[in-house]
Motif scaffolding. Structure first.
Motif, mmCIF file in Angstrom:
data_model
loop_
_atom_site.group_PDB
_atom_site.id
_atom_site.type_symbol
_atom_site.label_atom_id
_atom_site.label_comp_id
_atom_site.label_asym_id
_atom_site.label_seq_id
_atom_site.Cartn_x
_atom_site.Cartn_y
_atom_site.Cartn_z
ATOM 1 N N ASP A 36 -41.279 7.682 30.845
ATOM 2 C CA ASP A 36 -41.117 7.862 29.398
ATOM 3 C C ASP A 36 -40.425 9.174 29.051
ATOM 4 O O ASP A 36 -39.597 9.231 28.142
ATOM 5 C CB ASP A 36 -42.491 7.836 28.703
ATOM 6 C CG ASP A 36 -43.261 6.565 28.991
ATOM 7 O OD1 ASP A 36 -42.667 5.484 28.833
ATOM 8 O OD2 ASP A 36 -44.431 6.650 29.402
ATOM 9 N N LEU A 37 -40.764 10.222 29.795
ATOM 10 C CA LEU A 37 -40.276 11.557 29.459
ATOM 11 C C LEU A 37 -39.690 12.216 30.701
ATOM 12 O O LEU A 37 -40.336 12.296 31.742
ATOM 13 C CB LEU A 37 -41.426 12.412 28.903
ATOM 14 C CG LEU A 37 -41.090 13.855 28.496
ATOM 15 C CD1 LEU A 37 -40.058 13.883 27.374
ATOM 16 C CD2 LEU A 37 -42.366 14.592 28.080
ATOM 17 N N LEU A 38 -38.446 12.696 30.573
ATOM 18 C CA LEU A 38 -37.766 13.400 31.652
ATOM 19 C C LEU A 38 -37.777 14.891 31.327
ATOM 20 O O LEU A 38 -37.480 15.281 30.192
ATOM 21 C CB LEU A 38 -36.317 12.949 31.807
ATOM 22 C CG LEU A 38 -35.997 11.515 32.243
ATOM 23 C CD1 LEU A 38 -36.352 10.490 31.188
ATOM 24 C CD2 LEU A 38 -34.518 11.412 32.580
ATOM 25 N N ILE A 39 -38.094 15.713 32.315
ATOM 26 C CA ILE A 39 -38.054 17.162 32.151
ATOM 27 C C ILE A 39 -37.256 17.723 33.319
ATOM 28 O O ILE A 39 -37.541 17.400 34.481
ATOM 29 C CB ILE A 39 -39.472 17.770 32.142
ATOM 30 C CG1 ILE A 39 -40.302 17.182 31.005
ATOM 31 C CG2 ILE A 39 -39.410 19.293 32.019
ATOM 32 C CD1 ILE A 39 -41.755 17.614 31.026
ATOM 33 N N GLY A 40 -36.260 18.547 33.026
ATOM 34 C CA GLY A 40 -35.485 19.042 34.151
ATOM 35 C C GLY A 40 -34.481 20.105 33.803
ATOM 36 O O GLY A 40 -34.367 20.565 32.667
ATOM 37 N N GLU A 58 -50.504 10.382 27.582
ATOM 38 C CA GLU A 58 -50.287 9.017 28.056
ATOM 39 C C GLU A 58 -48.873 8.788 28.590
ATOM 40 O O GLU A 58 -48.597 7.747 29.186
ATOM 41 C CB GLU A 58 -50.554 8.025 26.905
ATOM 42 C CG GLU A 58 -51.961 8.134 26.307
ATOM 43 C CD GLU A 58 -53.033 7.883 27.342
ATOM 44 O OE1 GLU A 58 -52.840 7.003 28.205
ATOM 45 O OE2 GLU A 58 -54.063 8.590 27.302
ATOM 46 N N ALA A 59 -47.992 9.736 28.344
ATOM 47 C CA ALA A 59 -46.590 9.542 28.740
ATOM 48 C C ALA A 59 -46.439 9.650 30.259
ATOM 49 O O ALA A 59 -47.080 10.473 30.910
ATOM 50 C CB ALA A 59 -45.713 10.568 28.041
ATOM 51 N N ARG A 60 -45.565 8.824 30.799
ATOM 52 C CA ARG A 60 -45.216 8.896 32.216
ATOM 53 C C ARG A 60 -44.045 9.870 32.356
ATOM 54 O O ARG A 60 -42.972 9.642 31.791
ATOM 55 C CB ARG A 60 -44.859 7.516 32.749
ATOM 56 C CG ARG A 60 -46.001 6.509 32.663
ATOM 57 C CD ARG A 60 -45.515 5.093 32.846
ATOM 58 N NE ARG A 60 -44.595 4.684 31.776
ATOM 59 C CZ ARG A 60 -43.967 3.523 31.721
ATOM 60 N NH1 ARG A 60 -44.169 2.618 32.683
ATOM 61 N NH2 ARG A 60 -43.159 3.228 30.725
ATOM 62 N N VAL A 61 -44.262 10.948 33.106
ATOM 63 C CA VAL A 61 -43.321 12.064 33.129
ATOM 64 C C VAL A 61 -42.721 12.215 34.522
ATOM 65 O O VAL A 61 -43.407 12.033 35.535
ATOM 66 C CB VAL A 61 -44.015 13.377 32.717
ATOM 67 C CG1 VAL A 61 -43.022 14.530 32.677
ATOM 68 C CG2 VAL A 61 -44.704 13.220 31.364
ATOM 69 N N ILE A 62 -41.428 12.573 34.566
ATOM 70 C CA ILE A 62 -40.773 12.907 35.832
ATOM 71 C C ILE A 62 -40.075 14.243 35.651
ATOM 72 O O ILE A 62 -39.531 14.542 34.584
ATOM 73 C CB ILE A 62 -39.769 11.809 36.255
ATOM 74 C CG1 ILE A 62 -39.292 12.049 37.689
ATOM 75 C CG2 ILE A 62 -38.578 11.729 35.300
ATOM 76 C CD1 ILE A 62 -38.496 10.897 38.261
ATOM 77 N N VAL A 63 -40.131 15.080 36.685
ATOM 78 C CA VAL A 63 -39.460 16.378 36.679
ATOM 79 C C VAL A 63 -38.250 16.299 37.603
ATOM 80 O O VAL A 63 -38.377 15.929 38.777
ATOM 81 C CB VAL A 63 -40.411 17.503 37.134
ATOM 82 C CG1 VAL A 63 -39.671 18.839 37.214
ATOM 83 C CG2 VAL A 63 -41.590 17.609 36.175
ATOM 84 N N MET A 64 -37.078 16.647 37.072
ATOM 85 C CA MET A 64 -35.839 16.566 37.837
ATOM 86 C C MET A 64 -35.235 17.963 37.956
ATOM 87 O O MET A 64 -34.744 18.532 36.981
ATOM 88 C CB MET A 64 -34.855 15.611 37.167
ATOM 89 C CG MET A 64 -35.371 14.185 37.060
ATOM 90 S SD MET A 64 -34.212 13.041 36.260
ATOM 91 C CE MET A 64 -32.932 12.939 37.517
ATOM 92 N N GLY A 122 -40.564 28.198 32.278
ATOM 93 C CA GLY A 122 -39.775 27.435 33.221
ATOM 94 C C GLY A 122 -40.141 25.973 33.027
ATOM 95 O O GLY A 122 -41.016 25.638 32.211
ATOM 96 N N ILE A 123 -39.521 25.082 33.782
ATOM 97 C CA ILE A 123 -39.780 23.664 33.526
ATOM 98 C C ILE A 123 -41.219 23.273 33.850
ATOM 99 O O ILE A 123 -41.757 22.338 33.262
ATOM 100 C CB ILE A 123 -38.791 22.749 34.279
ATOM 101 C CG1 ILE A 123 -38.812 23.016 35.789
ATOM 102 C CG2 ILE A 123 -37.406 22.872 33.728
ATOM 103 C CD1 ILE A 123 -38.080 21.942 36.571
ATOM 104 N N GLU A 124 -41.875 23.988 34.780
ATOM 105 C CA GLU A 124 -43.279 23.668 35.052
ATOM 106 C C GLU A 124 -44.141 23.954 33.823
ATOM 107 O O GLU A 124 -45.113 23.237 33.546
ATOM 108 C CB GLU A 124 -43.783 24.476 36.243
ATOM 109 C CG GLU A 124 -43.215 24.057 37.583
ATOM 110 C CD GLU A 124 -43.794 24.878 38.725
ATOM 111 O OE1 GLU A 124 -44.856 25.504 38.537
ATOM 112 O OE2 GLU A 124 -43.184 24.901 39.805
#
Length: 736
Positions: free
Chosen positions: A544-548, A514-520, A500-502
């Motif tokens: 930096d990185l989108l996950i969703g 080091e990447a700044r990540v957001i979960v959508m 899953g996305i988690e």
């Protein structure tokens, strides 16, 4: 309870006027009531009536009351509410939806009266205005400052008056006690600012301007018609249909824009403000009761000139609806599956026809139904073939997971991981897409093979590791992860299966610490405010990185996003769903469209175990037209939609035997005629949902056969006990 307009009662024996009143309850028809002397009750009036020992709000409905009903059985209308009457077009729409969906008209009316507090008399707010001052009064400097803020006829609230004069509220009250001020009702301010159709907005490219002019002409004609506005992702379709909204405003009419996900409203609202100078009215489930009341009332009084909302906004009481826009018309989120089962896209077309207004359907990947209507001339077609501002479509490639599998225990192939690393190294943004919430879709015992299943549904429990729970995404059941297997009691034997996305987040943090990540996802962006904050952070390059999940596929514009990686492109193709391939190509094309929307060209990588599948090949070639033509050709011989009609009966009961018995009886009573076929009964894919056992029957008919009369006759042949529910789904889009 609303305060109705009072009137004199009339004796029951006197001659009376009778009207039909439809109540917002699951009732099959309106009830007859008597109109007391001294009161007028016309069709559309919203009234208060007695029902048993309680009082209910209803609407005076069209049609004649039953003249044979004895006078002694009639009850008086209690009063008429101080609110604008329901328009004839909305009443006709409610009747049409009820007939089409086989729903009680009162259940449909309930959606139109969804804010009962808006029907209450609106209290007037009191302020202060100048009075004739008594003679020989000496004024302090503070009192003089207060009086200097007022001119004859001006009414100002007490708190506001004290603030602008720089005094305490006691000074204002002292002036009133001395006779210098008198109370007066404050004028009611506008709840929503007027959008300016001539506000200087963004400039349009040549193809956009041509399409915009066609839409403006359709709105100016003040006549019904449907237009499909298609075009590649990033072609500026929103700015084009904004010109239709502007023309509706110039015509003095209202406009309604439907969005499939209210989270989409974040960036959409920014674009609206840039075009019209102010925000529109909003309608969705996250609104407070007060905001719903104010908005409903403003729509009813014509004050809310443009409203954007979810599918339920279709039932708001617009007095002069001049345009309906359905953005992302292909989205299944427009289908309501509970209560009154309807498709907002299709009902928007009906409401536009009844309001004598144009309807615009917008999508980069139109549904086969809408495409077919455009190809056969029922809908006009406008197409935007190129991205706006010189941007080009992204390059799409498939990562063959048979040749380039991820390392053991991982889900990102080396090809995709290297591409993300290179993108981040260039200072650009990347997205990883997986349409599956949580950490893992299944939890399995490695000792005995037991799978953690929902006790209320035929579904596996999804692990949400961040919240330390197992959850059913169908009924909401949650439980903590057990320390041992419930079946064999083996300790620490439960393991997550699949990503899953988690889990993608966990892997990403390990690869790019080091990447700044957001979960959508819907559970991390619970409403428009959270979505707006996420969008601002991404646009400001704080991410930096989108996950969703699929929430990222719709309408977002992120200028610095250049890489999209689809973790499991095969996910939507499993199972026997009629629309599986169509939906998958739509979803993945929309996701791919998030990449490279500005100067830098985007790149899309689809991880797949089946790279030769027609969906993957269509996405790589960019030739969605050929894919949809092939999909259409495959459906035509079997008379599947859009070349035929479908209607589902879903039988459910808490008792499995009762569900089986009614489903069997319905199967035996199924209509038998040329051009009609009934499939089933059979257990639904979700045979147990929220504690109810479910069976399905599917009626398939050739195009041109009206399925509603068939369904009514069919259901009338079978006695259905109170313990069993039969839900009718005309034109189903899913088969769970």
């Amino acid at each position: 309870m609303p305060d109705p307009t009072p009137f004199a009662l009339t004796p029951e024996s006197a001659a009376s006027v009778r009207v039909r009143v439809l109540l917002p309850l699951p009732l099959a028809d309106a009830y007859d009531y008597r109109v007391p002397t001294g009161m007028d009750a016309a069709s559309g009036d919203i009234v208060l009536v007695p029902l048993g020992k309680r009082q209910e709000i209803g609407v005076v409905w069209d049609g004649d009351a039953d003249p044979t009903l004895p006078e002694r059985k009639l009850r008086d209308i209690i009063g008429r509410l101080d609110v604008s009457p329901m328009t004839a077009s909305l009443r006709a729409f409610i009747d049409w939806v009820a007939q089409y969906t086989l729903s009680p008209p009162g259940a449909v009316l309930r959606m139109a009266l969804s804010s009962p507090s808006a029907l209450e008399a609106q209290p007037m707010q009191a302020g202060w205005t100048l009075a004739e001052p008594p003679a020989d009064q000496r004024l302090t400097p503070a009192r003089k400052r207060v009086l200097a803020q007022l001119s004859p006829g001006l009414v100002v609230g007490g708190t506001t008056l004290a603030e602008v004069a720089g005094v305490s509220p006691g000074v204002v009250r002292g002036l009133a006690d001395a006779g210098f001020l008198r109370p007066a009702p404050l004028p009611r301010g506008r709840a929503f600012a007027r959008p300016d159709p001539d506000f200087p907005g963004p400039s349009l490219a040549e193809d956009q301007a041509i399409a915009a002019e066609a839409l403006r002409a359709s709105v100016a004609a003040r006549a019904y018609g449907v237009t499909l506005l298609s075009g590649v992702t990033g072609s500026g379709k929103t700015e084009v249909y904004f010109e239709a909204v502007a023309e509706a405003l110039r015509q003095g009419r209202q406009a309604l824009v439907l969005l499939p996900e209210i989270a989409l409203s974040a960036q959409w609202l920014d674009r609206f403000r840039a075009r019209f100078g102010v925000a529109p009215a909003l309608w969705h489930s996250e609104l407070t009761s007060r905001t719903r009341r104010v908005t409903w009332r403003a729509v009813s009084e014509g004050e809310a000139q443009v409203l954007v909302g979810a599918r339920s906004a279709l039932f708001l009481p617009f007095p002069d609806l001049g345009l309906i826009v359905v953005d992302e018309e292909h989205e299944t989120a427009f289908k309501q599956e509970e209560g009154v089962v309807y498709h907002a896209r299709d009902m928007a077309v009906v409401r536009a026809r009844l309001a004598e207004a144009p309807c615009v359907l917008v999508s980069a990947t139109p549904s086969l139904e809408t495409r077919n209507n455009a190809e056969t001339g029922r809908y006009a077609l406008l197409d935007l073939p190129a991205r706006h501002g010189g941007a080009v479509l992204p390059e799409v490639a498939v990562v063959d997971l048979r040749r380039d599998p991820p390392p053991r225990g991982r889900f990102l192939s080396p090809v995709l991981a290297d591409a993300v690393s290179a993108t981040l190294a260039r200072g650009e943004q990347a997205m990883l897409f997986l349409n599956r919430r949580g950490y893992a879709p299944m939890t399995l015992c490695r000792s005995c093979g037991h799978r953690m299943q929902c006790p209320n549904c035929s579904a596996w429990l999804v692990e949400h590791r961040a919240h330390k729970r197992l959850q059913c995404h169908h009924c909401g059941h949650t439980e903590p992860p057990p320390a041992q297997c419930p079946q064999c009691a083996a300790p620490n034997s439960l393991v997550p299966i699949g990503p899953g996305i988690e889990r993608v987040l966990e892997e990403s943090v390990a690869l790019w610490p080091e990447a700044r990540v957001i979960v959508m996802a819907s559970d991390t962006l619970p409403g428009p405010a959270a979505a707006a904050a996420a969008a601002r952070a991404i646009e400001a390059r704080e991410v930096d990185l989108l996950i969703g999940t699929q929430i990222m596929a719709k309408g977002w514009h992120f200028p610095h996003l250049t890489l999209v990686g689809v973790v499991d492109a095969d996910l939507g193709l499993a199972g026997g769903d009629l629309r599986a391939a169509e939906r998958t190509v739509q979803l993945l094309h929309q996701v791919a469209g998030r990449a490279g929307r500005e100067a830098a060209r985007g790149r899309v990588l689809l991880q797949s175990f089946n790279p030769d599948h027609p969906v993957m090949q269509a996405l790589v070639s960019g030739n969605l037209e050929s894919f949809m033509e092939a999909e259409s050709a495959a459906r035509r011989p079997g008379h599947w939609p859009p070349f035929g009609r479908l209607a589902a009966l879903i039988v459910s009961s808490e008792e499995e035997r009762a569900a089986d018995r009614v489903a069997r009886d319905l199967g035996l009573a199924a209509p038998a005629m040329e051009g009609v076929q009934v499939l089933g009964p059979a257990p639904a894919p979700l045979a147990l949902l929220r504690g109810r056992h479910r069976r399905r029957l599917l009626l398939k008919a050739r195009r041109g056969i009206a399925v509603q009369p068939l369904l009514r006759e069919w259901l009338a042949r079978v006695a259905i006990p109170a313990s069993v529910k039969v839900q009718v789904d005309v034109d189903p889009v899913g088969f769970l």
